[in-house]
Design a protein around this motif. Sequence first.
Motif, short mmCIF file in Angstrom:
data_model
loop_
_atom_site.label_atom_id
_atom_site.label_comp_id
_atom_site.label_asym_id
_atom_site.label_seq_id
_atom_site.Cartn_x
_atom_site.Cartn_y
_atom_site.Cartn_z
N MET A 138 8.96 0.21 38.60
CA MET A 138 9.42 1.59 37.89
C MET A 138 8.17 2.52 37.82
SD MET A 138 12.51 1.33 35.14
CE MET A 138 13.40 -0.19 35.33
N ALA A 139 7.03 1.73 37.40
CA ALA A 139 5.90 2.94 37.38
C ALA A 139 5.59 3.52 38.70
CB ALA A 139 4.76 1.96 36.82
N ALA A 140 5.48 2.78 39.74
CA ALA A 140 5.27 3.21 41.05
C ALA A 140 6.15 4.56 41.18
CB ALA A 140 5.41 2.32 42.12
N THR A 141 7.56 4.30 41.05
CA THR A 141 8.24 5.63 41.14
C THR A 141 7.89 6.73 40.37
OG1 THR A 141 9.69 4.89 39.54
CG2 THR A 141 10.33 4.28 42.11
N GLY A 142 7.48 6.27 39.13
CA GLY A 142 6.92 7.60 38.17
C GLY A 142 5.62 8.20 38.55
N MET A 143 4.68 7.45 39.01
CA MET A 143 3.46 7.85 39.85
C MET A 143 3.71 8.68 40.99
SD MET A 143 0.89 4.66 39.34
CE MET A 143 0.40 4.90 40.91
N ARG B 286 16.62 1.77 38.61
CA ARG B 286 17.29 0.56 38.77
C ARG B 286 18.34 0.72 39.79
NH1 ARG B 286 16.69 0.16 33.12
NH2 ARG B 286 18.44 1.37 32.62
N SER B 287 19.04 2.17 40.12
CA SER B 287 20.16 2.55 40.87
C SER B 287 19.86 2.61 42.29
CB SER B 287 21.10 3.49 40.45
OG SER B 287 21.87 3.85 41.66
N LEU B 288 18.57 2.80 42.27
CA LEU B 288 17.71 3.07 43.49
C LEU B 288 17.12 1.91 44.24
CD1 LEU B 288 16.29 5.31 45.46
CD2 LEU B 288 14.24 5.27 44.07
N LEU B 289 16.67 0.81 43.27
CA LEU B 289 16.44 -0.56 43.66
C LEU B 289 17.72 -1.16 43.99
CD1 LEU B 289 13.54 -1.21 40.75
CD2 LEU B 289 13.43 -0.73 43.26
N SER C 52 15.05 8.83 35.93
CA SER C 52 15.20 8.01 34.38
C SER C 52 15.37 6.30 34.86
CB SER C 52 16.63 8.42 34.01
OG SER C 52 17.58 7.97 34.82
N PRO C 53 15.28 5.75 33.94
CA PRO C 53 15.09 4.42 34.30
C PRO C 53 16.47 3.81 35.01
CG PRO C 53 14.21 4.49 31.98
CD PRO C 53 14.71 5.88 32.53
#
Length: 152
Positions: free
Chosen positions: A1-6, A31-34, A26-27
């Motif tokens: 999740m941190a990678a997508t934020g960056m 999660r949906s993307l993953l 959003s988290p």
Amino acid sequence: MAATGMFFEQISSSLVEYGMAVEEPSPAEVRSLLRDCGLAGKRQLNRDEFEALYLAILKVAAGKCIRSFVRKYGRGILVGTAGLFIAKRALRAVPLVGLLASPVLMLVPTLLVGPAIGVLGVYCLDHGGVGALRDLWDNIRGSGGGGGFIAG
């Protein structure tokens, strides 16, 4: 999740100059993307999985960027188009001016020039006036020193 934020932070910082913000997902969106990529719960990714995730993130970022652009410049596009349409009609309604201006006005396509006027107007309002267009043009041409487009 941190990678997508960056990743989203990098995209957002590149678009700040144009007044657009690409908000971090959003988290629940992550999660949906993953889950959509079949990567939910995985701790390590192989190259193909990483590329699939990266492509999915790019698609989400592009959608958010388009929505941001529409929110930011949509009214400007409508006002520019309507304003140009009204101005052309008003000029044509003046007896002698309309006769002389009509051939020139036909060369100005309202549906192309109007939105451009609207976008440029919004950009000028956000960046302190018409002088901002010269700075933008210099940036695009690469006159700022290093050559090439300078983002952010």
